[in-house]
Design an enzyme around this catalytic site. Sequence first.
Site, PDB file in Angstrom:
ATOM      1  N   CYS A 113       0.793  -1.238   0.000  1.00 59.39           N
ATOM      2  CA  CYS A 113       0.000   0.000   0.000  1.00 59.39           C
ATOM      3  C   CYS A 113       0.820   1.279   0.000  1.00 59.39           C
ATOM      4  CB  CYS A 113      -0.956  -0.001   1.193  1.00 59.39           C
ATOM      5  SG  CYS A 113      -1.968  -1.493   1.299  1.00 59.39           S
ATOM      6  N   HIS A 238      -3.040   6.930   1.695  1.00 60.79           N
ATOM      7  CA  HIS A 238      -3.496   5.620   1.231  1.00 60.79           C
ATOM      8  C   HIS A 238      -4.937   5.427   1.654  1.00 60.79           C
ATOM      9  CE1 HIS A 238      -4.216   1.452   0.738  1.00 60.79           C
ATOM     10  NE2 HIS A 238      -4.001   1.137   2.002  1.00 60.79           N
ATOM     11  N   ASN A 268     -10.254  -0.131  -0.908  1.00 62.18           N
ATOM     12  CA  ASN A 268      -8.812  -0.148  -0.706  1.00 62.18           C
ATOM     13  C   ASN A 268      -8.157  -0.786  -1.927  1.00 62.18           C
ATOM     14  OD1 ASN A 268      -6.170  -0.747   0.006  1.00 62.18           O
ATOM     15  ND2 ASN A 268      -6.656  -1.456   2.064  1.00 62.18           N
TER      16      ASN A 268
END
Length: 312
Positions: A113, A238, A268
């Site tokens: 990430c 993120h 996500n």
Amino acid sequence: MTGSKVVALGHYQPERVLTNAELSTMVETNDEWIQSRVGIRERRIAAPDEQVDEMAWRAAEKAIANSGLDVADIDMVVVATCTAIDRSPNIAARVAARLGLSTPAALDVNTACSGFSHAMATVDHAIRAGAASKALVIGVEKLSDFTDWTDRTTCVLIGDGAGAAVVVASDEPEIGPVVWGSVPEMSDAVRIEGREGKFAQEGQSVFRWTTTQLPVIARQVCEKGGVTPEELGGVVLHQANLRIIEPLAKRLGAVNAVIARDVVESGNTSAASIPIALSKLVERREIPAGAPVLLFGFGGGLSYAGQIIRCP
């Protein structure tokens, strides 16, 4: 040249929208539960035959078109991803081939990430060293390939997609110094392990770490970038969880910044989340050109990286 700058962005997301209502027919969950815990309303899921390099290429083409540069000008491609199926060739080489580039440096970065900020720093360093002049930085993931669709704690989180930035050499540096690092004792907190591994995480441990440690590190990024949190025009973290993003922006003191909340509609997307969110904000002109923007990624490893850039 003394530095580099971002001149254009682009993003790509698959057509299929997977809503919370649809997920509730697959696992024991519901829209209220998901939104109250992670803030996600829907996400995009790639088709079975839609590959990681294809999504990356589509985002890259859009970014190059937005930059006004010729494709042949690109001399470096760095792709951040943790969901490439093949070990070789890497995704960057496949994107370069799709674009028809001649002799670019082509490498992948896998820090999950936080990958896009790591890739951005890698390109910035290469340009500062004279090893490249016009580069593509791409974040792309197909997390749906690595999702246990019977696990309601993880399948509600993920999404697929790609985002790209064109970075060029500049007399006036518009990409600030990177602050990066890792927490080795938490290296197993987010993982995809083994040949048939599925995405798994220790959600509470990650949540505690991000909510307590990230504000301190984010302030260090601002200091290195020569701005105060109050001067930020945008904050693009993120896109892991709205319950992490909003409190962190508040604790940082970014009172005048546009806060990216793309997690609501994209889920996500790991290394793709920062460039997708930033590309959308720039496309909608929600952040003024030239305004300082905080980019900050965190996740698998447990790794983190961030820098201040000037909005193209």
